[in-house]
Enzyme design. Sequence first.
Site, PDB file in Angstrom:
ATOM      1  N   ILE A 123      -9.262  24.928   5.131  1.00 23.49           N
ATOM      2  CA  ILE A 123      -8.907  24.992   3.657  1.00 23.49           C
ATOM      3  C   ILE A 123      -8.694  23.470   2.961  1.00 23.49           C
ATOM      4  CG2 ILE A 123      -6.308  25.284   4.142  1.00 23.49           C
ATOM      5  CD1 ILE A 123      -6.441  27.296   1.736  1.00 23.49           C
ATOM      6  N   CYS A 124      -9.154  23.233   1.939  1.00 23.17           N
ATOM      7  CA  CYS A 124      -8.814  22.078   1.129  1.00 23.17           C
ATOM      8  C   CYS A 124      -8.240  22.590  -0.244  1.00 23.17           C
ATOM      9  CB  CYS A 124      -9.966  21.036   1.247  1.00 23.17           C
ATOM     10  SG  CYS A 124     -11.411  21.824   0.132  1.00 23.17           S
ATOM     11  N   ARG A 125      -8.526  21.567  -1.393  1.00 23.05           N
ATOM     12  CA  ARG A 125      -8.007  21.916  -2.709  1.00 23.05           C
ATOM     13  C   ARG A 125      -8.783  23.112  -3.150  1.00 23.05           C
ATOM     14  NH1 ARG A 125      -9.460  20.321  -7.638  1.00 23.05           N
ATOM     15  NH2 ARG A 125     -10.528  18.619  -6.616  1.00 23.05           N
TER      16      ARG A 125
END
Length: 109
Positions: free
Chosen positions: A60-62
């Site tokens: 996951i990232c932004r």
Amino acid sequence: MPTVGVDDLASGDFLLDVREDDEWRAGHAEGALHIPMSEFVSRYGELTEAAPQDGRVNVICRSGGRSAQVTMYLAQQGIDAANVAGGMEAWAAAGRPVVDAKGEPGAVI
């Protein structure tokens, strides 16, 4: 590329957060492993030590761009990995808890 929706993740699923330190400190999913994408190759051993041997690594990232790159890299290494669609923005929008570096309610930046 394998992708998973936030709603498809269970509370015990392994989550790898590849955002930068300032993003992590502002707010992250509790229990996630944090290795910034900019340091990922040099810190790869931390993932192999922490990740479940027979489970998937959910990255996951932004919003999903950086995590997609890391997911592709992990797949090339033979690791079962999936990109979390929509990233932490989707996580927060789904009402999933976000905590800051002190364990208090956090925000996605």
